[in-house]
Design a protein around this motif. Structure first.
Motif, PDB file in Angstrom:
ATOM      1  N   ASN A  36      28.602  -6.661 -11.355  1.00 48.30           N
ATOM      2  CA  ASN A  36      29.678  -6.327 -12.275  1.00 48.30           C
ATOM      3  C   ASN A  36      30.959  -6.803 -11.626  1.00 48.30           C
ATOM      4  O   ASN A  36      31.342  -6.305 -10.571  1.00 48.30           O
ATOM      5  N   ARG A  37      31.582  -7.776 -12.220  1.00 45.72           N
ATOM      6  CA  ARG A  37      32.677  -8.474 -11.567  1.00 45.72           C
ATOM      7  C   ARG A  37      33.925  -8.360 -12.422  1.00 45.72           C
ATOM      8  O   ARG A  37      33.897  -8.622 -13.622  1.00 45.72           O
ATOM      9  N   PHE A  38      35.022  -7.945 -11.797  1.00 45.52           N
ATOM     10  CA  PHE A  38      36.282  -7.867 -12.535  1.00 45.52           C
ATOM     11  C   PHE A  38      37.340  -8.668 -11.801  1.00 45.52           C
ATOM     12  O   PHE A  38      37.509  -8.534 -10.586  1.00 45.52           O
ATOM     13  N   GLY A  39      38.027  -9.529 -12.496  1.00 46.24           N
ATOM     14  CA  GLY A  39      38.995 -10.392 -11.849  1.00 46.24           C
ATOM     15  C   GLY A  39      40.377 -10.267 -12.450  1.00 46.24           C
ATOM     16  O   GLY A  39      40.532 -10.077 -13.663  1.00 46.24           O
ATOM     17  N   ILE A  40      41.381 -10.352 -11.596  1.00 41.51           N
ATOM     18  CA  ILE A  40      42.750 -10.405 -12.079  1.00 41.51           C
ATOM     19  C   ILE A  40      43.359 -11.698 -11.561  1.00 41.51           C
ATOM     20  O   ILE A  40      43.466 -11.899 -10.352  1.00 41.51           O
ATOM     21  N   ASP A  41      43.703 -12.556 -12.469  1.00 41.96           N
ATOM     22  CA  ASP A  41      44.428 -13.774 -12.141  1.00 41.96           C
ATOM     23  C   ASP A  41      43.841 -14.510 -10.935  1.00 41.96           C
ATOM     24  O   ASP A  41      44.565 -14.816  -9.993  1.00 41.96           O
ATOM     25  N   SER A  42      42.571 -14.801 -10.991  1.00 38.85           N
ATOM     26  CA  SER A  42      41.914 -15.429  -9.848  1.00 38.85           C
ATOM     27  C   SER A  42      41.180 -16.695 -10.252  1.00 38.85           C
ATOM     28  O   SER A  42      40.829 -16.877 -11.420  1.00 38.85           O
TER      29      SER A  42
END
Ligand SMILES: Nc1ncnc2c1ncn2[C@@H]1O[C@H](COP(=O)(O)OP(=O)(O)OP(=O)(O)O)[C@@H](O)[C@H]1O
Ligand SMILES: [Mg+2]
Lengths: 233, 257
Positions: A66-72
């Protein structure tokens, strides 16, 4: 639960990490290249903020990410290396600048399965691109590979989804779907017909989009909610 | 709530659906609209609710004498209009209970305490024999057809509307569930005698549970015939053919036996 923090002052010498337990991995403001080896059935939560990462997974068991990214900017490779091994990867992100999300799914053994779901919320008018490459080698029989990619546009912008399926075996089930667009009008109508304001309805739709079918803990959900709450009070 | 629909003309993608449609529903009355598939019944319900996919070319909808044309969907809901959808939507990632909490907060314009909310939801769910697990599941996701309809009425109970539109409530509900859901609605109407109701259905079995004051037949964009609840039974027997050439064909002996 393992907790691994990959930050500027904490980049480990060894670039190979062996995971045999459920793990949380935080990438914060880093530029790294890592290999992760999974040989037991585990669930991984990845939280990636303002980073540029290139992660390779060697998968020899069943793993859910489960992967969550911010501005990456993320390049992620799944080498599915053992018969009957499986990977499920749910990715959601908030995007503010020009970024690419690249996933290479390599089915290197027979009877392997992958499901890669990628949901991007493009907050700005910058460009978010998804490149999802599925590759099944010729002696990998009986493979199942599905990918589902969506980008939700909050502003006018020119985003792109490129699903590439390179299948060198006849005995494979592979599906892909892609959608780029603004808020679903039918969902908005349904939610607003319950007296929910436009803003709250949008927020619920973003939540639905970001959490989709993720299997995460209450605290992990809270971390993501914090980010959603930045945009919708 | 009094609802007055005046000379309503509605188009969707340049296709005319409603054409000089008129209907008055007074506070406390129960009206039924029947009509062949694709005639515009659901369209009417969505236009009343304010769906912007449909073009209101002319005419007006008045609630207690005031036009609601300029109100958006959520403002109409706040006014007390409730639509139970023919096909309720599924929304993953958001739980039913969060959905209910958001709507109650937005409609009542005040933050209900978690304790009061849970108490209220539990009572409403029990009255509908709606399994409490369903509250923690994602909105309508993998719900059976009947469970989705029960969920609509759960929302209705929490919202306490003044005008209820039921679009094919009976589709998906088994005999026992239909009876249960209808007795919930009847109880609500008993407690709120000024609430108006518009029922859209193809069958009489719903009308045996919720007894209407008027039954209308919708054809060619308007109401072509109005009767009492016995009209529904006649339609069930003879179909809509008798309404083919305006209303002139509905001689007593063709429809009434
Ligand atoms: N959003 C839309 N876009 C295009 N056509 C539409 C739309 N909504 C409705 N229609 C068309 O308008 C007509 C009326 O549809 P509506 O759903 O109101 O019928 P109905 O009377 O409710 O039928 P049923 O008894 O089958 O539910 C149909 O021909 C339908 O295809
Ligand atoms: Mg309909």
């Amino acid at each position: 639960m393992n907790k691994i923090v990959v930050s500027k002052n904490n980049i480990k010498e060894e670039k190979i990490i062996y995971l045999d337990d459920d793990s949380e991995i935080y990438y914060d403001d880093v530029d790294v290249c890592l290999t992760l080896v999974v040989s037991k059935p585990i669930c991984i939560f990845e939280y990636i903020r303002n980073s540029k990462i290139d992660i390779s997974y060697d998968i020899m068991s069943c793993v859910t990410i489960n992967r969550f990214g911010i501005d990456s900017e993320i390049v992620s490779t799944f080498n599915i290396n053992k018969e009957l091994a499986k990977v499920k990867c749910y990715y959601s992100c908030f995007n503010l600048n020009d970024h690419k999300y690249v996933v290479n799914i390599n089915h290197l053994k027979e009877k392997t399965e992958s499901f890669v779901l990628s949901h991007g919320v493009n907050v700005s008018d910058k460009k978010l691109d998804f490149l999802i490459n599925t590759n099944v080698v010729s002696d990998s029989f009986d493979v199942v590979s599905n990918q589902d990619s969506k980008i939700l546009l909050l502003k006018d912008s020119n985003c792109d989804i490129k699903p590439n399926l390179c299948i060198n075996n006849d005995d494979v089930v592979a599906n892909h779907s892609a959608y780029i667009g603004s808020f679903n009008k039918d969902l908005l109508f349904y939610l607003m017909s319950r007296g929910i304001s436009y803003d709250d309805a949008c927020k619920l739709i973003v939540k639905s989009f970001v959490f989709s079918d993720m299997d995460i803990t209450f605290l992990q959900r809270g971390l993501i909610l914090e980010e959603i709450n930045k945009y919708w009070r | 709530m009094d609802i007055k629909i005046v000379d309503l003309c509605v188009k969707v993608k340049d296709k005319e659906i409603l054409n000089n449609f008129n209907l008055n529903i007074n506070s406390g009355e129960i009206h039924v609209i029947m009509g062949p598939n694709g005639v515009g019944k659901s369209t009417l319900s969505k236009v009343i609710m304010g769906n912007s996919d449909y073009d209101v070319v002319s005419g007006d909808i008045l609630v207690n004498g005031k036009s609601i044309k300029d109100l958006d969907v959520s403002q109409r809901a706040k006014l007390g209009i409730f639509l139970s959808f023919q096909n309720p939507l599924e929304i993953e990632g958001v739980t039913n209970s969060e959905f209910l909490k958001t709507m109650v907060r937005d409609v009542r314009d005040s933050d209900i305490s978690l304790y009061d909310f849970i108490k209220e939801v539990n009572v409403c769910s029990e009255e509908l024999e709606f399994n409490k697990d369903m509250l923690h599941r994602h909105i309508n996701q993998n719900f059976s057809g009947g469970e989705k309809k029960k969920n609509e009425i759960l929302q209705m109970k929490m919202l306490r509307p003044k005008f209820i539109i039921l679009d094919e409530l009976d589709s998906g509900l088994d005999v026992d569930s239909l009876h249960l859901v209808c007795s919930n609605i009847n109880k609500y109407l008993e407690d709120n005698p000024s609430c108006a109701v518009l029922i859209i259905t193809h069958y009489t079995r719903l009308l045996k549970e919720i007894v209407p004051d008027y039954v209308h037949v919708l054809k060619d964009g308007k109401i072509v015939y109005t009767g009492d609840s016995s009209l529904a039974e006649k339609i069930e027997k003879s179909g809509y053919k008798v309404f083919d050439n305006g209303t002139s064909n509905i001689a007593e002996d063709t429809v009434y036996e």
